[in-house]
Scaffold this motif. Sequence first.
Motif, mmCIF file in Angstrom:
data_model
loop_
_atom_site.group_PDB
_atom_site.id
_atom_site.type_symbol
_atom_site.label_atom_id
_atom_site.label_comp_id
_atom_site.label_asym_id
_atom_site.label_seq_id
_atom_site.Cartn_x
_atom_site.Cartn_y
_atom_site.Cartn_z
ATOM 1 N N SER A 187 0.875 -1.155 0.000
ATOM 2 C CA SER A 187 0.000 0.000 0.000
ATOM 3 C C SER A 187 0.918 1.211 0.000
ATOM 4 O O SER A 187 1.760 1.356 0.880
ATOM 5 C CB SER A 187 -0.844 -0.062 1.274
ATOM 6 O OG SER A 187 -1.627 1.064 1.379
ATOM 7 N N ASP B 193 -0.836 5.585 1.548
ATOM 8 C CA ASP B 193 -1.340 5.921 2.881
ATOM 9 C C ASP B 193 -0.218 5.956 3.910
ATOM 10 O O ASP B 193 -0.144 5.107 4.781
ATOM 11 C CB ASP B 193 -2.419 4.907 3.301
ATOM 12 C CG ASP B 193 -3.638 5.002 2.393
ATOM 13 O OD1 ASP B 193 -4.159 6.118 2.241
ATOM 14 O OD2 ASP B 193 -4.034 3.972 1.825
ATOM 15 N N SER C 195 -1.902 -1.970 4.610
ATOM 16 C CA SER C 195 -3.086 -1.292 5.144
ATOM 17 C C SER C 195 -4.079 -2.328 5.640
ATOM 18 O O SER C 195 -4.396 -3.281 4.925
ATOM 19 C CB SER C 195 -3.747 -0.425 4.070
ATOM 20 O OG SER C 195 -2.928 0.682 3.795
ATOM 21 N N THR D 155 -0.750 0.811 8.188
ATOM 22 C CA THR D 155 -1.768 1.861 8.261
ATOM 23 C C THR D 155 -3.109 1.206 8.560
ATOM 24 O O THR D 155 -3.523 0.288 7.850
ATOM 25 C CB THR D 155 -1.861 2.645 6.936
ATOM 26 O OG1 THR D 155 -0.593 3.237 6.664
ATOM 27 C CG2 THR D 155 -2.917 3.740 7.032
ATOM 28 N N THR E 63 -6.982 1.549 8.434
ATOM 29 C CA THR E 63 -7.934 2.377 7.714
ATOM 30 C C THR E 63 -9.263 1.636 7.712
ATOM 31 O O THR E 63 -9.461 0.710 8.489
ATOM 32 C CB THR E 63 -7.391 2.718 6.303
ATOM 33 O OG1 THR E 63 -8.360 3.480 5.606
ATOM 34 C CG2 THR E 63 -7.061 1.478 5.498
ATOM 35 N N GLU F 112 -5.680 6.099 9.526
ATOM 36 C CA GLU F 112 -6.462 6.998 8.682
ATOM 37 C C GLU F 112 -7.859 7.055 9.277
ATOM 38 O O GLU F 112 -8.559 6.044 9.348
ATOM 39 C CB GLU F 112 -6.496 6.463 7.249
ATOM 40 C CG GLU F 112 -7.013 7.491 6.274
ATOM 41 C CD GLU F 112 -7.199 6.937 4.885
ATOM 42 O OE1 GLU F 112 -7.176 5.704 4.709
ATOM 43 O OE2 GLU F 112 -7.397 7.746 3.974
ATOM 44 N N ARG G 14 -6.266 15.288 5.109
ATOM 45 C CA ARG G 14 -6.610 15.036 3.708
ATOM 46 C C ARG G 14 -8.045 15.473 3.446
ATOM 47 O O ARG G 14 -8.939 15.130 4.217
ATOM 48 C CB ARG G 14 -6.507 13.548 3.407
ATOM 49 C CG ARG G 14 -5.086 13.082 3.183
ATOM 50 C CD ARG G 14 -5.102 11.600 2.892
ATOM 51 N NE ARG G 14 -3.812 11.162 2.429
ATOM 52 C CZ ARG G 14 -3.523 9.893 2.149
ATOM 53 N NH1 ARG G 14 -4.456 8.960 2.294
ATOM 54 N NH2 ARG G 14 -2.334 9.551 1.733
#
Lengths: 795, 290
Positions: free
Chosen positions: B18, B21, B28, B138, B140, B168, B228
């Motif tokens: 990934s 991110d 992720s 990450t 998410t 995230e 973001r």
Amino acid sequence: MILPDNRIMDRIPEIKPTHRILSLREKTFSATRYLSIEQAKIITRIYQENENLPVILKRAKSLAQSLLEIRITIDPEELIVGNRTPDIRAGVVFPEAGLSWLFREIEMLPLRSQDPFQVKQEDLSYFQKTLEPFWRGKTLEDDIYETYGNELKAIEEVVKINQKDHAQGHICPKVEDWLKYGPGGLLKIAQEKHRRSTPESKNFYESVCITLEASCKYIKRYSIMAADLAKDQPENELKKNLEQIAHICLKLSENPPGSFREALQSVWFLFVILQMESNASSFSPGRIDQYIYPFLANDLKTGRIDLLIALELLDALFIKFNQIVYMRNTHSAKYFAGFPIGFNCTIGGQKANGDDATNQLSYLMLKAQDHIRLTQPNLTARLHKNSPEAFLDECSRVIGLGTGMPQIVNDESIIPSLKAAGFNQHDSIDYALVGCVEIGTQGNYLGWSDAAMFNLVKVLELTLNDGKSMVSGKQLGPNSGYLFNFSNFSDFEIAFQNQIDFFIQKMMPACEVVERFHQIHLPSPFLSSVIDDCITKGIDVTAGGARYNLSGIQAIQVANISDSLAVLKKLVFEDEAIGKGQLLKALKNNFAGNEPLRQRCINQVPKYGNDVAWVDELGARWVGYFARKIKMYKNFRGGDFQMGLYTVSAHVPMGFYVGATPDGRLAQTPLADGGMSPMNGRDKLGPTAVLNSVLRIPSMMASNGTLLNMKFLPSLFNSQEDRRKFTSLLKAFIGLPIHHVQFNVVTSEELINAKTDPESHRGLTIRVAGYTAYFTELAPDLQDEIIKRTTYGEA
Amino acid sequence: MGKHDQTEGWIFKIKRFSIHDGPGIRTSVFMKGCPLKCVWCHNPEGINPDISIWYNRKLCIACGQCVEVCPTKALKLTYDPAPVIKIDKRSCHLTGECINTCPTNALQFTGYKTTIDESIREIEKDLAYYQISGGGVTLTGGEPLYQAEFSSEILKACKQRNINTAIETSLYCEKDIIDRILPYVDLFIVDLKIFDPSQHTLFTGRSNENIIENFRHLAASEKTVLVRIPLIVNITDTNENKAAITNFVFETNEKIQVEYINFNPLTENKYIQLELPYLLKKEENSNNML
């Protein structure tokens, strides 16, 4: 490490090719390609006049006469001159090796869609009336088929024996010695040897002397021609250039080179003459950035040239690599479109003491690739744990251009593998790539790297079906039982092993026959003069004169073997979820009317390339077995057999021989690409999972070379930040026991568009398998296969 | 949403390599469940914390095997006129028989239960790549903070193994959850979508007061935060909205960077597969870049 010259190296990305380079590049491709039989006529004449001479002397005299007689040309714009034919990219007829395909196809040559050649009427008639009848029954190919044709035919669905109708290339000559002594210096050494020769070695040394003497004269002819052309030129740049060429060639005809330009010119003459002797694929220059660098460094120091001039000269040499092509038959041309002749240049790597070897020339060669973007040379970058960050970055940048180059090889994996194969420390660390992805040491090694391809997937198919081919229906292997006769997986594996053994036993004598007839028909004294230890030993390279004499056999194809065995092991034998009879029947019917079963084979068992150890290890186990087994044999020159794991583009034609397989692959469709790559579309977890699978395959035992294809989206190269991620993938690769990886940077949509609208995509190059080709010129089945390869880097 | 054991959680995907991110090469982990319902959601399969079955018609070969094996007869092969499987969600008991049988993986659960150990095993497969690239993990989703306990345990386990961590998040959660995970997160990637509270409610189903408060709280910590803004035409990509968010972030902590993220146009197909209404039209997709 020598840091790049800041003033120029920093702005390297912006430096554009000069007008002269663009013009030379344009001219290389605008000329019409012709069939050339000029040299064939000379060879035939010499053979006719000297019927009773030993073959080696006939060969030497043929080459010598060609060097003296063949028409030469110089384009006043050229910085590097020389070609084996007056026309650029001519298709050379080389009678000693074999004429049968050309005999069948010569009239179609101008009409074929792939790599056509025009044929002049007088040439056609000479070929048909004089040339072909004279050589019929006398060529390498004729002798091989006469002696062993039936045996070759009997195993052809499983084993493809190569080098049957052309000379063996796939070799790195000792360019360093050629530069150090020049042909004149090498001649003196050979003459000395000749004076003290034994009756056995007399003809060999005499032949070497004949070819070297003629080489000096050949180079001098360019000097004379350039001087003549200069006379007719008004006072301008072109005149000055021609005078310089005259001066350089005169010097090189007698002495070794002194300057960077002289060294590049000298290298090019060497490869032209090698091609004139053998007309073979893959005479590879090897580590140009190492043996040419001293010339560059000296010129820079004395101010004779700057890096910009050096780059233009390199660009000119890169164009030259595209001016000699290897004419293939129609079938082969579809898979090797665009003449991948294997001028493989290796950059980076390590010095003899293990220090990083990257230098300014390594960077300049990457820049030349950026400038020229043609299919030749085949550029290879050697990386290792101390490769400079700047070099990795520049490799990434150039890979991101999408030409498929440089391909990347890993010192940390290859050097130990070469040592294990018996190469000494010094030679191992000095390795270079040959042709596509074949690994070789420089100047002392006849690796015979493409002796044969062994289709393990076909053998697996036979093992399911009592040794009988599901495609041709012929009984090819021993009767080892049908799938439903095996009560457990290990019994099946025993039968598989027996079938493998059977075909290895059939393959080895076939390899020997081919090598034996090469020695008889195609001794190569000029090549021998630049391969250690031929001159010392007084033995031709085809007769075992090289220091190392291995033969390479490719095991095909680890992905399909892993995937098919995994289905058998899990779904058939362990879970009994699929009946043995049911599967066998479905395979024989090519899954017709049973798509659900095929889908189960594809989806209900993990596949190679997804980092699943037990699946990967199935493939690893069998290629490991194969490598150990072939090592038990010696080749005709007394060397070992070693395994390679690459198919180049043969995964398409080889797949054509194989029926449906338990991995869900349909009959006669392509096998997995490359050699180490997963089956296209079956790798679902991205490049790190693929690398983790590949590292379980024993590359260590594949010292002949391996091939891994990866396809990335161009968006991964858009920003420096993203590119850094790619670079770190390269760095991770260096830490893995994997020899080779190469990258296509393209979207599948663009490839699909290119297939439907070739006109607007003429320039699109693609990394097929160890070589780069024009995508629009490839056979449609190969195009489809490349489109289907998994692309990485999606959001 | 079902109750989860401390060490168990629900995820719907683990994506290796990934690269969009956080720094370097990452893995992720996509967590199930999200309190928001953004109309443009890229991963609608992650919104509902409960699993369901989704059907990918493109993969279906209409063999009908799923219809036969379903113990509750929830599936039916119909024609529209092309063959298509219809799932009656009310009679589906999620036995998974159809999924196990489906030869093409056209039927899938929208998520699966996993443990910390299992997740870490997956994560550790790419350890070498994290180390060389400066990457890591990450979390998410979905909204990873929706399963706060599980997320915090994964993050902790990663930090124990010296793996770089990023999360995230929309920051829609109880404030103490932020404090709980704070020690285990190296990078917060915060999706701030719409600044105006009523607009936020309109397009995500929730007001953003809690988010704003949490953001201030997070920004006051020493953690690295990246904001973001997903660019959705006429919803989030208006100049007023972008300026409002950017100003807010700048005023809160001027060191925090803001970046725009392009809308993923492949999403619509997912809604079709999930039989969810898709409220955005394709031609409205934006391609603006910062």
